[in-house]
Design an enzyme around this catalytic site. Structure first.
Site, mmCIF file in Angstrom:
data_model
loop_
_atom_site.group_PDB
_atom_site.id
_atom_site.type_symbol
_atom_site.label_atom_id
_atom_site.label_comp_id
_atom_site.label_asym_id
_atom_site.label_seq_id
_atom_site.Cartn_x
_atom_site.Cartn_y
_atom_site.Cartn_z
ATOM 1 N N LYS A 196 -19.032 -15.778 3.303
ATOM 2 C CA LYS A 196 -20.482 -15.552 3.356
ATOM 3 C C LYS A 196 -21.049 -14.843 2.135
ATOM 4 O O LYS A 196 -20.415 -13.959 1.566
ATOM 5 C CB LYS A 196 -20.801 -14.682 4.569
ATOM 6 C CG LYS A 196 -20.504 -15.347 5.884
ATOM 7 C CD LYS A 196 -21.072 -14.459 6.965
ATOM 8 C CE LYS A 196 -20.505 -14.748 8.324
ATOM 9 N NZ LYS A 196 -20.706 -13.582 9.189
ATOM 10 N N ARG A 231 0.815 -1.221 0.000
ATOM 11 C CA ARG A 231 0.000 0.000 0.000
ATOM 12 C C ARG A 231 0.846 1.267 0.000
ATOM 13 O O ARG A 231 0.394 2.318 -0.454
ATOM 14 C CB ARG A 231 -0.942 0.004 1.206
ATOM 15 C CG ARG A 231 -2.092 -0.957 1.010
ATOM 16 C CD ARG A 231 -3.024 -0.961 2.179
ATOM 17 N NE ARG A 231 -4.248 -1.679 1.840
ATOM 18 C CZ ARG A 231 -5.168 -2.032 2.714
ATOM 19 N NH1 ARG A 231 -5.009 -1.722 3.986
ATOM 20 N NH2 ARG A 231 -6.242 -2.671 2.334
ATOM 21 N N GLY A 279 -8.963 -8.347 0.722
ATOM 22 C CA GLY A 279 -7.785 -8.532 1.564
ATOM 23 C C GLY A 279 -7.317 -9.975 1.640
ATOM 24 O O GLY A 279 -6.131 -10.270 1.457
ATOM 25 N N GLY A 324 -13.172 -3.405 0.900
ATOM 26 C CA GLY A 324 -14.547 -2.914 0.986
ATOM 27 C C GLY A 324 -14.869 -1.908 -0.107
ATOM 28 O O GLY A 324 -15.959 -1.927 -0.692
HETATM 29 P P1 ADP Z 1 -11.770 -11.111 0.926
HETATM 30 O O1 ADP Z 1 -11.091 -10.563 2.158
HETATM 31 O O2 ADP Z 1 -10.771 -11.481 -0.125
HETATM 32 O O3 ADP Z 1 -12.867 -10.217 0.414
HETATM 33 P P2 ADP Z 1 -13.568 -12.706 2.462
HETATM 34 O O4 ADP Z 1 -13.193 -11.956 3.690
HETATM 35 O O5 ADP Z 1 -14.919 -12.501 1.904
HETATM 36 O O6 ADP Z 1 -12.468 -12.483 1.325
HETATM 37 O O7 ADP Z 1 -13.466 -14.276 2.745
HETATM 38 C C1 ADP Z 1 -12.275 -14.850 3.196
HETATM 39 C C2 ADP Z 1 -12.530 -15.857 4.287
HETATM 40 O O8 ADP Z 1 -13.444 -16.848 3.864
HETATM 41 C C3 ADP Z 1 -11.250 -16.556 4.655
HETATM 42 O O9 ADP Z 1 -10.962 -16.315 6.013
HETATM 43 C C4 ADP Z 1 -11.559 -18.021 4.397
HETATM 44 O O10 ADP Z 1 -10.982 -18.882 5.350
HETATM 45 C C5 ADP Z 1 -13.060 -18.059 4.486
HETATM 46 N N1 ADP Z 1 -13.607 -19.237 3.815
HETATM 47 C C6 ADP Z 1 -13.575 -19.532 2.499
HETATM 48 N N2 ADP Z 1 -14.143 -20.716 2.271
HETATM 49 C C7 ADP Z 1 -14.571 -21.205 3.465
HETATM 50 C C8 ADP Z 1 -15.251 -22.379 3.882
HETATM 51 N N3 ADP Z 1 -15.593 -23.320 3.012
HETATM 52 N N4 ADP Z 1 -15.537 -22.522 5.183
HETATM 53 C C9 ADP Z 1 -15.174 -21.564 6.077
HETATM 54 N N5 ADP Z 1 -14.539 -20.429 5.747
HETATM 55 C C10 ADP Z 1 -14.230 -20.247 4.451
HETATM 56 MG MG MG Z 2 -11.696 -10.569 4.213
#
Ligand code: ADP
Ligand code: MG
Length: 393
Positions: A198, A37, A350, A373
């Protein structure tokens, strides 16, 4: 882009307040462990310095709860920035008041000053007008280069623009153009990969991508909810039972054409602490009481096949619990597959970026968005407050 940028502003001899996103990881010894960053805003800083401006940098770091807290000091960032710029970076131990004003008073063209963490004041997140006016009083021009904070209306991202001419920095410009083009005019086929824990975090993005992308590949915890909505028994997997209707509606919108693809096999284990006992099973065969924690090898291959012809790819969200070795093969495999593509590859989020780095391919994609975000908000089609306040072209 509809907003003015640095190039449209007169900067010579000016004091320029540049809001940046220096929210970087720092270890216990005070070393910045990932300076992505910081590097990302060097073009803006160097442009200003070469043109005879004095640069005042402001950022948040972590969540210090509106009061000074040594754990969240930006001092280590000043040091790292100095190394990267190859010149002295001064540090002001305060954001406003005499401490900041004195430091700013000494600034000459070509000087760089980093202010202390703006979130040491509760007024920052409250977007307090008086605090914003104090920040503005330090400078002649406001440059917002903090794309990662642009979805928040805080004093240093939006309030300050009421008192100063406000333009976008080069990182902000690049992010807005890249992500804007993704939705407005992507080269096709445009394949989006969405994962993460989620659905609830990403409903807006899913809806928008369903409209714009040719194909949506869904993995991770989020896919469990879609599979459950289709009637599969996900056993002890993460499933958002209150989002089954949302998942059904999204699937119905996608229609019967193959616009959305879900996993066909999954890696399951008794729980997340027991990766050694994992098995790969078809989605309808998760052992009783076990949880699905990664996509299976067959799904990875299917996703790779669908990605190969893509000319534009957007990826957000790990497709498994990639933090745990044993549940990371899907995410790391996907990262490598995307990095190997010839088309435009855009990565946001992230955790997704962390996975990309773990796979060792962060420098082999077209664009790594610095805003988690913020990039999702933008892709939802929302205007970001930190962008809205900038002067129109
Ligand atoms: P980003 O930060 O890239 O936007 P998110 O925060 O939405 O991504 O999601 C990342 C999280 O989702 C990680 O901590 C990962 O462990 C979790 N995750 C992905 N698949 C699963 C799963 N099948 N069960 C539980 N957690 C999961
Ligand atoms: Mg995340």
């Amino acid at each position: 882009m509809g907003k003015k940028t640095l190039r449209d502003a007169e900067v010579k001899g000016k004091k320029v307040f540049v809001r940046v996103d220096f929210n970087v990881p720092i270890d216990k010894e005070g070393n910045v462990t990932d300076d992505t960053r910081i590097r990302a805003v060097l073009p803006t800083i160097e442009y200003l310095l070469v043109r005879g401006a004095a640069v005042i940098l402001a950022s948040h770091l972590g969540r210090p709860k509106g009061r000074p807290d040594e754990r969240f000091t930006l001092r280590p960032v000043a040091r790292r920035l100095g190394e990267l710029l190859g010149r002295e970076v001064r540090f002001a131990g305060d954001v406003v008041g005499p401490g900041a004003e004195t430091a700013v008073g000494y600034l000459k063209p070509g000087d760089v000053l980093l202010l202390e963490n703006v979130r040491f004041y509760p007024e920052e997140e409250r977007n307090d007008p008086e605090f914003a006016a104090k920040l503005a009083s330090l400078a002649d021009l406001f440059v917002n280069d903090a794309f990662g904070a642009a979805h928040r209306a805080h004093a240093s991202t939006t309030g300050i623009a009421a008192h100063l001419p406000a333009v976008a920095g080069f990182l902000m410009e690049k992010e807005l153009e890249t992500l804007g083009r993704l939705l407005a005019d992507p080269k096709r086929p445009f394949v989006a990969v969405i994962g993460g824990a989620k659905i609830s975090d990403k409903i807006g993005v899913l809806e928008r991508l369903l409209e714009r992308a040719d194909l949506l590949l869904i993995g991770g915890g989020m896919a469990n909810t879609f599979l459950a909505a289709q009637g599969y028994d996900l056993q002890a997997s993460l499933v958002e039972t209150d989002k089954l209707d949302v998942a059904r509606t999204l699937l119905a919108k996608a229609g019967s054409g193959e616009r959305v693809m879900l996993p066909v096999d999954l890696v399951a284990a008794p729980d997340r602490e027991r990766p050694d006992e994992r098995v790969t099973v078809p989605v309808d065969c998760i052992p009783a009481g076990w949880a699905a924690l990664d996509i299976g090898a067959e799904t990875l291959k299917l996703f790779e096949d669908k990605l190969r012809p893509a000319r534009t790819v957007f990826w957000n969200g790990p497709v498994g619990l990639f933090e745990v070795p044993g549940f990371d093969a899907g995410t790391l495999g996907l990262a490598k597959a995307i990095a190997a593509l010839d088309g435009t590859t855009i990565i946001g989020g992230g955790d997704t970026i962390a996975a990309l780095k773990r796979a060792g391919v962060a420098d082999r994609v077209s664009h790594v968005s610095t805003g988690g975000g913020a990039s999702l908000k933008l892709l939802e089609g929302k205007e970001l407050p930190g962008v809205a306040v900038l002067q129109d072209r």
